[in-house]
Structures are given as C-alpha cells and as structure tokens.
Design an enzyme around this catalytic site. Structure first.
Site, PDB file in Angstrom:
ATOM      1  N   ASN A  58      -8.601  -5.250   0.241  1.00 52.95           N
ATOM      2  CA  ASN A  58      -7.298  -5.832  -0.113  1.00 52.95           C
ATOM      3  C   ASN A  58      -6.325  -5.420   0.989  1.00 52.95           C
ATOM      4  O   ASN A  58      -5.864  -4.286   1.022  1.00 52.95           O
ATOM      5  CB  ASN A  58      -6.849  -5.291  -1.480  1.00 52.95           C
ATOM      6  N   TRP A  59      -6.025  -6.363   1.859  1.00 51.52           N
ATOM      7  CA  TRP A  59      -5.166  -6.038   3.005  1.00 51.52           C
ATOM      8  C   TRP A  59      -3.694  -5.946   2.626  1.00 51.52           C
ATOM      9  O   TRP A  59      -2.878  -5.504   3.418  1.00 51.52           O
ATOM     10  CB  TRP A  59      -5.334  -7.099   4.104  1.00 51.52           C
ATOM     11  N   LYS A  60      -3.359  -6.436   1.435  1.00 51.07           N
ATOM     12  CA  LYS A  60      -1.940  -6.472   1.031  1.00 51.07           C
ATOM     13  C   LYS A  60      -1.122  -7.181   2.116  1.00 51.07           C
ATOM     14  O   LYS A  60      -1.611  -8.130   2.714  1.00 51.07           O
ATOM     15  CB  LYS A  60      -1.439  -5.054   0.723  1.00 51.07           C
ATOM     16  N   HIS A  74      -2.717  -7.697  -9.931  1.00 47.92           N
ATOM     17  CA  HIS A  74      -2.689  -6.396  -9.254  1.00 47.92           C
ATOM     18  C   HIS A  74      -1.486  -5.602  -9.765  1.00 47.92           C
ATOM     19  O   HIS A  74      -0.435  -6.173 -10.041  1.00 47.92           O
ATOM     20  CB  HIS A  74      -2.588  -6.606  -7.735  1.00 47.92           C
ATOM     21  N   GLU A  86       0.661  -3.883  -8.334  1.00 51.29           N
ATOM     22  CA  GLU A  86       1.892  -4.069  -7.557  1.00 51.29           C
ATOM     23  C   GLU A  86       2.602  -5.349  -7.992  1.00 51.29           C
ATOM     24  O   GLU A  86       3.824  -5.417  -8.019  1.00 51.29           O
ATOM     25  CB  GLU A  86       1.573  -4.085  -6.052  1.00 51.29           C
ATOM     26  N   GLU A 135      -8.254  -0.398 -11.765  1.00 52.10           N
ATOM     27  CA  GLU A 135      -7.485   0.333 -10.759  1.00 52.10           C
ATOM     28  C   GLU A 135      -6.411   1.162 -11.454  1.00 52.10           C
ATOM     29  O   GLU A 135      -5.328   0.649 -11.775  1.00 52.10           O
ATOM     30  CB  GLU A 135      -6.791  -0.643  -9.798  1.00 52.10           C
ATOM     31  N   GLY A 152      -2.941   3.877  -3.570  1.00 55.36           N
ATOM     32  CA  GLY A 152      -2.110   4.230  -2.426  1.00 55.36           C
ATOM     33  C   GLY A 152      -1.595   5.665  -2.459  1.00 55.36           C
ATOM     34  O   GLY A 152      -0.716   6.030  -1.690  1.00 55.36           O
ATOM     35  N   SER A 154      -7.392   4.391  -3.925  1.00 52.43           N
ATOM     36  CA  SER A 154      -7.679   5.440  -2.934  1.00 52.43           C
ATOM     37  C   SER A 154      -9.171   5.617  -2.627  1.00 52.43           C
ATOM     38  O   SER A 154      -9.633   6.737  -2.402  1.00 52.43           O
ATOM     39  CB  SER A 154      -7.045   6.770  -3.347  1.00 52.43           C
ATOM     40  N   GLY A 185      -7.973  -0.732  -0.576  1.00 50.88           N
ATOM     41  CA  GLY A 185      -6.711  -1.095   0.056  1.00 50.88           C
ATOM     42  C   GLY A 185      -6.578  -0.455   1.430  1.00 50.88           C
ATOM     43  O   GLY A 185      -7.168  -0.920   2.405  1.00 50.88           O
ATOM     44  N   GLY A 186      -5.839   0.640   1.495  1.00 49.65           N
ATOM     45  CA  GLY A 186      -5.534   1.298   2.765  1.00 49.65           C
ATOM     46  C   GLY A 186      -6.745   1.520   3.664  1.00 49.65           C
ATOM     47  O   GLY A 186      -6.680   1.280   4.881  1.00 49.65           O
TER      48      GLY A 186
HETATM   49  P1  PGA Z   1      -5.633   1.751  -2.093  1.00 52.58           P
HETATM   50  O1  PGA Z   1      -5.284   0.349  -2.766  1.00 52.58           O
HETATM   51  O2  PGA Z   1      -7.094   1.740  -1.763  1.00 52.58           O
HETATM   52  O3  PGA Z   1      -4.765   1.815  -0.869  1.00 52.58           O
HETATM   53  O4  PGA Z   1      -5.292   2.811  -3.098  1.00 52.58           O
HETATM   54  C1  PGA Z   1      -6.173  -0.275  -3.650  1.00 52.58           C
HETATM   55  C2  PGA Z   1      -5.554  -1.517  -4.212  1.00 52.58           C
HETATM   56  O5  PGA Z   1      -4.331  -1.541  -4.412  1.00 52.58           O
HETATM   57  O6  PGA Z   1      -6.241  -2.521  -4.479  1.00 52.58           O
END
Ligand code: PGA
Length: 254
Positions: A9-11, A94, A96, A166, A172, A212, A233-234
């Site tokens: 997930n590149w956001k 998600h 966010e 999640e 994050g 994470s 994500g990250g």
């Molecule tokens: P993260 O994000 O790996 O940076 O915690 C995961 C996500 O939001 O899908």
C-alpha cells in the site's frame, strides 16, 4: 488451501515514473515466487503501473473509490474508471479513510458492493483502535465492521474479496501486533465469517495482516495458521524491503 497474498500500500507516494521504475525492478526479483502480489498505487499511477505490470503476476490496485456508479461527485473516481485504468483490486475502508475522511461501515459497504458489481476485487480493511482494544471491545468492533461492511455480500462474492485485519494502533507506528495477537484476531474474524455465512466460506476467505509489517516480523506473522497474507505500507516503499518481505514469507511455505 488458501493462497498467500502480499499487497503493498503505497498510500500517497510515487509518481508515474517512480511507479514504473519500482515495478521494473520488482518483477525479476520475485519471478519464482508463488504468492499473489499486489500493489495499491495512487490513482494517477494506475495506468502506468498497470502497463508496466502487464504480463507479470503482479496485480495493480487502487486505494479508494466512490460508491456511486457515476454522477456529480467532484474529485471522485468510480469503479468503472478504476477498471478502465487497469486496476484489478481496490483497498476499501482503510483506517486512514475511516479516521481522516469519516468513512462509515455503511458507506464502505456501498463501495464493496459497487466494486464487486464492476469486477474489481475489494480489499476490505478492518481493525480496532488502541482505545477500543484497551476497553476490551476488539471483538465487538471487528464483528460490527465485518457484518456491516459486508452486508448483502454473498458467500460466492466473498471468494472474490480479500480482508485485511489492521489494528489501528499498529499502522505506521512501528508497533506491530505480535504474531499471537494477529492470530487471535484473525481466528476471531474467521469465526465471525463462519457464523454470518458458513464454514466453507470461512475456510476459504483470505485474511491479510497489516500494521508495521517489515522484513523482520513478516515470517512470524505469515506463519500463523489464520494469517494468509500481508498488507504492507511503509516497508513497501522500496523494492529492496518489499522483496525481502516477500522472500521471508516464502520461507514459511504458504
Ligand atoms: P504500515 O501501513 O505498514 O506503514 O503500518 C500499513 C497500512 O496502512 O496498510
């Protein structure tokens, strides 16, 4: 047997050129890998990423969409548009989006059904906040998110859907759920799906863990019996670290 699915997930990161360079570097590095691999890219990069990934096993997806088929929704993107640009799946719900854009389970349910209708595979995200977990409400929250976000979705449609657990407190933050915490939440989600649909559907549904995930914890997480995949994500932002995660997961033979 359930297939291992690993999704990046590149956001809000990467231009079209950066997306293409990433995919060109990723493809040879994961050639012999058996997991299903996906990358959820920004809207603007879907077209370029889908072209770069054509003929490779890598699926390109989006990170959100509007629940309506079309109309006066300035700034929004529909499922048909995603499909037209080359997206095969879409992240929906998600945390966010739920937190920063006030998305409700009811709205997410509309999006899930619209995506399924247009042949885009939803990747539904669910998960409790730290406050909810500490108040002993994790199961209640997960059950509500699953039943409300998946209302009127049939057992056969669930076969075309991925679900990511999640925990919001792990996204994050560098604070991953332990493998035991992930397994117990996943096993709980599977039991809810069994109650709402049936055992066969629950046994087949693909459950990803996200929050994470990194090259160090990936193998432990994926080794859990009810963890079928990872949403990253990250640590998916560089090819090197995403490839390491894919390779760590492959060691578990899933
Ligand atoms: P993260 O994000 O790996 O940076 O915690 C995961 C996500 O939001 O899908």
């Amino acid at each position: 047997m359930r297939k291992c699915v690993i999704v990046a997930n590149w956001k809000m990161a990467k231009t079209r050129a950066e997306a293409v360079a990433y995919i060109n570097a990723l493809v040879p590095a994961v050639q012999s890998n058996s997991a299903t691999l996906g990358i959820a890219v920004p809207f603007t990069a879907i077209d370029a990423a889908a072209s770069a990934a054509q003929g490779t096993p890598i699926q390109i997806g989006a990170q959100n969409m509007n629940s309506n088929p079309e109309g006066a929704f300035t700034g929004e993107v529909s499922a048909v548009m995603l499909r037209d640009a080359g997206a095969q799946f879409v992240i929906l719900g998600h945390s966010e989006r739920r937190r920063l854009y006030s998305e409700t389970n009811a709205e997410i349910n509309k999006k899930v059904r619209q995506a399924l209708k247009e042949g885009i595979q939803p990747l539904l995200c669910i998960g409790e906040t730290l406050e909810e977990r500490e108040a002993g409400k994790m199961e209640e929250v997960l059950k509500e998110q699953l039943s409300a976000s998946l209302e009127h979705v049939s057992a056969s449609q669930l076969a075309n859907l991925w679900i990511a657990y999640e925990p919001v407190w792990a996204i994050g933050t560098g604070k991953t759920a332990t493998a035991e915490q992930a397994e117990s939440a996943h096993a709980f989600c599977r039991s809810v799906i069994e109650k709402l649909w049936d055992k066969q559907t629950a046994d087949r549904v693909i459950l990803l863990y996200g929050g994470s995930v990194n090259p160090k914890n990936a193998a432990d997480l994926i080794a859990q019996p009810d963890v079928d995949g990872l949403l990253v994500g990250g640590a998916s932002l560089t090819v090197e670290s995403f490839v390491q995660i894919v390779k760590e997961a492959a060691k578990t033979d899933k």
